[in-house]
Design a protein around this motif. Structure first.
Motif, PDB file in Angstrom:
ATOM      1  N   ALA A 185     -63.477  17.214  14.248  1.00  0.00           N
ATOM      2  CA  ALA A 185     -64.706  16.960  13.503  1.00  0.00           C
ATOM      3  C   ALA A 185     -65.245  15.560  13.784  1.00  0.00           C
ATOM      4  O   ALA A 185     -66.424  15.291  13.563  1.00  0.00           O
ATOM      5  CB  ALA A 185     -64.459  17.142  12.005  1.00  0.00           C
ATOM      6  N   ALA A 186     -64.395  14.674  14.291  1.00  0.00           N
ATOM      7  CA  ALA A 186     -64.824  13.295  14.539  1.00  0.00           C
ATOM      8  C   ALA A 186     -65.354  13.110  15.951  1.00  0.00           C
ATOM      9  O   ALA A 186     -65.888  12.050  16.278  1.00  0.00           O
ATOM     10  CB  ALA A 186     -63.652  12.337  14.310  1.00  0.00           C
ATOM     11  N   LEU A 187     -65.240  14.147  16.787  1.00  0.00           N
ATOM     12  CA  LEU A 187     -65.599  14.019  18.199  1.00  0.00           C
ATOM     13  C   LEU A 187     -67.027  13.542  18.420  1.00  0.00           C
ATOM     14  O   LEU A 187     -67.298  12.778  19.328  1.00  0.00           O
ATOM     15  CB  LEU A 187     -65.424  15.372  18.904  1.00  0.00           C
ATOM     16  CG  LEU A 187     -64.100  15.596  19.608  1.00  0.00           C
ATOM     17  CD1 LEU A 187     -64.062  16.998  20.162  1.00  0.00           C
ATOM     18  CD2 LEU A 187     -63.933  14.579  20.716  1.00  0.00           C
TER      19      LEU A 187
ATOM     20  N   SER B  96     -67.852  10.791   5.586  1.00  0.00           N
ATOM     21  CA  SER B  96     -68.326  11.645   4.498  1.00  0.00           C
ATOM     22  C   SER B  96     -68.654  13.053   5.005  1.00  0.00           C
ATOM     23  O   SER B  96     -68.353  14.044   4.349  1.00  0.00           O
ATOM     24  CB  SER B  96     -69.552  11.012   3.844  1.00  0.00           C
ATOM     25  OG  SER B  96     -70.549  10.784   4.810  1.00  0.00           O
ATOM     26  N   THR B  97     -69.264  13.136   6.195  1.00  0.00           N
ATOM     27  CA  THR B  97     -69.602  14.433   6.771  1.00  0.00           C
ATOM     28  C   THR B  97     -68.344  15.225   7.126  1.00  0.00           C
ATOM     29  O   THR B  97     -68.248  16.423   6.840  1.00  0.00           O
ATOM     30  CB  THR B  97     -70.444  14.245   8.041  1.00  0.00           C
ATOM     31  OG1 THR B  97     -71.563  13.426   7.732  1.00  0.00           O
ATOM     32  CG2 THR B  97     -70.912  15.571   8.582  1.00  0.00           C
ATOM     33  N   ILE B  98     -67.397  14.551   7.748  1.00  0.00           N
ATOM     34  CA  ILE B  98     -66.146  15.212   8.112  1.00  0.00           C
ATOM     35  C   ILE B  98     -65.469  15.756   6.857  1.00  0.00           C
ATOM     36  O   ILE B  98     -65.034  16.904   6.817  1.00  0.00           O
ATOM     37  CB  ILE B  98     -65.207  14.219   8.821  1.00  0.00           C
ATOM     38  CG1 ILE B  98     -65.884  13.662  10.076  1.00  0.00           C
ATOM     39  CG2 ILE B  98     -63.888  14.874   9.175  1.00  0.00           C
ATOM     40  CD1 ILE B  98     -65.079  12.578  10.768  1.00  0.00           C
ATOM     41  N   ALA B  99     -65.404  14.910   5.830  1.00  0.00           N
ATOM     42  CA  ALA B  99     -64.755  15.324   4.581  1.00  0.00           C
ATOM     43  C   ALA B  99     -65.441  16.559   4.014  1.00  0.00           C
ATOM     44  O   ALA B  99     -64.782  17.504   3.583  1.00  0.00           O
ATOM     45  CB  ALA B  99     -64.788  14.175   3.578  1.00  0.00           C
TER      46      ALA B  99
ATOM     47  N   SER C 258     -67.206  18.911   5.606  1.00  0.00           N
ATOM     48  CA  SER C 258     -67.044  20.119   6.408  1.00  0.00           C
ATOM     49  C   SER C 258     -65.611  20.643   6.337  1.00  0.00           C
ATOM     50  O   SER C 258     -65.370  21.808   6.609  1.00  0.00           O
ATOM     51  CB  SER C 258     -67.446  19.851   7.853  1.00  0.00           C
ATOM     52  OG  SER C 258     -66.472  19.061   8.493  1.00  0.00           O
ATOM     53  N   LEU C 259     -64.662  19.793   5.984  1.00  0.00           N
ATOM     54  CA  LEU C 259     -63.268  20.253   5.892  1.00  0.00           C
ATOM     55  C   LEU C 259     -62.828  20.455   4.438  1.00  0.00           C
ATOM     56  O   LEU C 259     -61.672  20.804   4.185  1.00  0.00           O
ATOM     57  CB  LEU C 259     -62.336  19.246   6.569  1.00  0.00           C
ATOM     58  CG  LEU C 259     -62.020  19.504   8.038  1.00  0.00           C
ATOM     59  CD1 LEU C 259     -63.241  19.275   8.904  1.00  0.00           C
ATOM     60  CD2 LEU C 259     -60.887  18.619   8.503  1.00  0.00           C
ATOM     61  N   HIS C 260     -63.726  20.207   3.509  1.00  0.00           N
ATOM     62  CA  HIS C 260     -63.420  20.326   2.088  1.00  0.00           C
ATOM     63  C   HIS C 260     -62.233  19.445   1.696  1.00  0.00           C
ATOM     64  O   HIS C 260     -61.282  19.902   1.059  1.00  0.00           O
ATOM     65  CB  HIS C 260     -63.152  21.777   1.705  1.00  0.00           C
ATOM     66  CG  HIS C 260     -64.263  22.691   2.117  1.00  0.00           C
ATOM     67  ND1 HIS C 260     -65.519  22.665   1.536  1.00  0.00           N
ATOM     68  CD2 HIS C 260     -64.333  23.620   3.082  1.00  0.00           C
ATOM     69  CE1 HIS C 260     -66.293  23.559   2.123  1.00  0.00           C
ATOM     70  NE2 HIS C 260     -65.600  24.163   3.063  1.00  0.00           N
ATOM     71  N   LEU C 261     -62.299  18.194   2.143  1.00  0.00           N
ATOM     72  CA  LEU C 261     -61.244  17.239   1.831  1.00  0.00           C
ATOM     73  C   LEU C 261     -61.869  16.012   1.183  1.00  0.00           C
ATOM     74  O   LEU C 261     -63.066  15.773   1.284  1.00  0.00           O
ATOM     75  CB  LEU C 261     -60.516  16.802   3.105  1.00  0.00           C
ATOM     76  CG  LEU C 261     -59.575  17.816   3.754  1.00  0.00           C
ATOM     77  CD1 LEU C 261     -59.023  17.256   5.041  1.00  0.00           C
ATOM     78  CD2 LEU C 261     -58.462  18.175   2.797  1.00  0.00           C
ATOM     79  N   SER C 262     -61.015  15.221   0.545  1.00  0.00           N
ATOM     80  CA  SER C 262     -61.490  13.949   0.005  1.00  0.00           C
ATOM     81  C   SER C 262     -61.717  12.961   1.154  1.00  0.00           C
ATOM     82  O   SER C 262     -60.967  12.961   2.127  1.00  0.00           O
ATOM     83  CB  SER C 262     -60.443  13.392  -0.954  1.00  0.00           C
ATOM     84  OG  SER C 262     -60.433  11.998  -0.936  1.00  0.00           O
ATOM     85  N   PRO C 263     -62.756  12.120   1.042  1.00  0.00           N
ATOM     86  CA  PRO C 263     -62.996  11.122   2.091  1.00  0.00           C
ATOM     87  C   PRO C 263     -61.774  10.240   2.334  1.00  0.00           C
ATOM     88  O   PRO C 263     -61.457   9.908   3.478  1.00  0.00           O
ATOM     89  CB  PRO C 263     -64.156  10.292   1.527  1.00  0.00           C
ATOM     90  CG  PRO C 263     -64.840  11.191   0.566  1.00  0.00           C
ATOM     91  CD  PRO C 263     -63.785  12.095   0.007  1.00  0.00           C
TER      92      PRO C 263
ATOM     93  N   VAL D 146     -59.307  12.067   4.534  1.00  0.00           N
ATOM     94  CA  VAL D 146     -59.758  12.082   5.923  1.00  0.00           C
ATOM     95  C   VAL D 146     -59.446  10.747   6.583  1.00  0.00           C
ATOM     96  O   VAL D 146     -58.944  10.698   7.714  1.00  0.00           O
ATOM     97  CB  VAL D 146     -61.268  12.369   5.986  1.00  0.00           C
ATOM     98  CG1 VAL D 146     -61.804  12.140   7.397  1.00  0.00           C
ATOM     99  CG2 VAL D 146     -61.552  13.791   5.543  1.00  0.00           C
ATOM    100  N   ARG D 147     -59.693   9.665   5.860  1.00  0.00           N
ATOM    101  CA  ARG D 147     -59.413   8.369   6.462  1.00  0.00           C
ATOM    102  C   ARG D 147     -57.917   8.182   6.712  1.00  0.00           C
ATOM    103  O   ARG D 147     -57.523   7.571   7.700  1.00  0.00           O
ATOM    104  CB  ARG D 147     -59.950   7.255   5.564  1.00  0.00           C
ATOM    105  CG  ARG D 147     -61.464   7.225   5.559  1.00  0.00           C
ATOM    106  CD  ARG D 147     -61.985   5.874   5.184  1.00  0.00           C
ATOM    107  NE  ARG D 147     -61.980   5.699   3.746  1.00  0.00           N
ATOM    108  CZ  ARG D 147     -61.929   4.530   3.142  1.00  0.00           C
ATOM    109  NH1 ARG D 147     -61.865   3.429   3.855  1.00  0.00           N
ATOM    110  NH2 ARG D 147     -61.945   4.457   1.838  1.00  0.00           N
ATOM    111  N   ASN D 148     -57.107   8.719   5.867  1.00  0.00           N
ATOM    112  CA  ASN D 148     -55.662   8.642   6.104  1.00  0.00           C
ATOM    113  C   ASN D 148     -55.273   9.375   7.392  1.00  0.00           C
ATOM    114  O   ASN D 148     -54.542   8.845   8.220  1.00  0.00           O
ATOM    115  CB  ASN D 148     -54.897   9.235   4.929  1.00  0.00           C
ATOM    116  CG  ASN D 148     -54.926   8.319   3.715  1.00  0.00           C
ATOM    117  OD1 ASN D 148     -55.183   7.124   3.857  1.00  0.00           O
ATOM    118  ND2 ASN D 148     -54.702   8.877   2.546  1.00  0.00           N
TER     119      ASN D 148
END
Lengths: 202, 202
Positions: free
Chosen positions: A152-154, A160-163, A165-170, A173-175
């Motif tokens: 998703a980061a490619l 925020s967008t990645i989080a 689209s993956l239904h995760l907390s921001p 995602v940063r972790n």
DNA sequence: ACACGCCCATGACAGTTGTCATCCCGGACC
DNA sequence: GGTCCGGGATGACAACTGTCATGGGCGTGT
């Protein structure tokens, strides 16, 4: 008695050109041409193909997945992967999926027909330079989630967008990104994503 | 009396396959095959090629630059660009450089020979879908420096690295990036770089 | 001479990102 | 039962990034 070959490549011009190339061999006959991985098994079954020549980069199901489906559904039918990118991880994944051959598109044109013959005879054919590299290149150290966030980061989207689209907390995602950056020895998420992609880890 | 064709593509397998494809036509003869843009003019001169079929994505000099050199050095020799990516900006740049034809690799294999014939006869051949898109897609709004920083930002490097490789102040780099982000309607430097690349602006 | 656009730079500001410590949960394995 | 690892989360902090205002120099047109 000729070898019946199926060709799969999304670029019609390349597909047709490969068909012309293989068609020049007296002992090889191209019996099917398809433009996506989803059509491979059906076309191979219908035409009685014995060897499938598959590009990896295709819309829908990719060549590696198609090789896996062929190996499961049509025992006895062998697959050769032909791809632009000689990524170490690809070789391992392709062979694990059940492919019998792996060539990059830089190889001399004469070797394709030879590879098809070898594979048809039950041998395995792997680009020698790539074979050693993939043995030495080591395994994929990324976890499932790390791969997800890297994919998703490619394109450079913000966290925020990645989080979303993956239904995760921001923060989560940063972790994962931080962990992946460490494993790839890079310093930004996009560098990590590109390195992982080039190694065939995604 | 056949049409003498030169083929340039860095992927040997594709190059050989295209040669096989064109070689099937009775009125076309492939007289040279090269793997990089730098060799095109010399090989064309040596073999008396009349039409050059050039891939864009090649190491060293790319296909567009090679078409420009052919147009300058060998008047009367025409070029057809054949590429994987149908980027609007490419068409304009290729035609400006002096190419007579532009095809994407999705086009049916039968059309390549036809394009070669048309170009040899002095006509221009452009993929119709791409022609309209490139007219409507508009021009490249980026300045030279903006293109430079975007190219350097493609792989996700931090600003400090970009600044170092371009010998600019980090602040200046951020200014150009900010401007490019605005012109591409994106929100991060990597998104801007990818959008610009997909439009053929780099 | 003047305006305009591009190049290059600095400084300030808010927002984003990368890192780290710390927690909870659920399997798997010894 | 205890330990380890992966998934998921929060909070804090320093560093980086994107934006904007502002300045100067240079070349091209009018």
């Amino acid at each position: 008695m000729t070898i019946r070959v199926l060709l799969a490549d999304d670029q019609a011009l390349v597909r047709g050109a490969l068909a012309a190339l293989l068609g020049m061999e007296p002992d090889i006959e191209v019996v099917a041409e398809v433009g996506s991985g989803d059509e491979v098994v059906a076309a191979a079954r219908r035409t009685g193909a014995e060897v499938c020549v598959l590009d990896i980069e295709m819309p829908g199901m990719d060549g590696i997945a198609a090789a896996g489906e062929v190996a499961r559904e049509l025992p006895g039918v062998r697959s050769v992967i032909v791809t632009t990118f000689g990524r170490p991880g690809y070789v391992r994944r392709a062979l694990d999926a059940g492919a019998s051959g792996f060539l990059v598109k830089d190889t001399p044109a004469t070797e394709l027909a030879e590879a098809v013959r070898r594979v048809h005879a039950g041998l395995r054919v792997v680009d020698p330079a790539l074979a050693t590299e993939s043995l030495f290149g080591g395994d994929n150290p990324l976890t499932d989630r790390e791969r997800d966030v890297l994919r998703a980061a490619l394109d450079g989207s913000p966290v925020s967008t990645i989080a979303g689209s993956l239904h995760l907390s921001p923060g989560t995602v940063r972790n994962y990104l931080s962990s992946a950056i460490g494993k790839t020895a890079t310093s930004t998420r996009v560098e990590a994503a590109r390195v992982a992609q080039q190694r065939g880890w995604l």
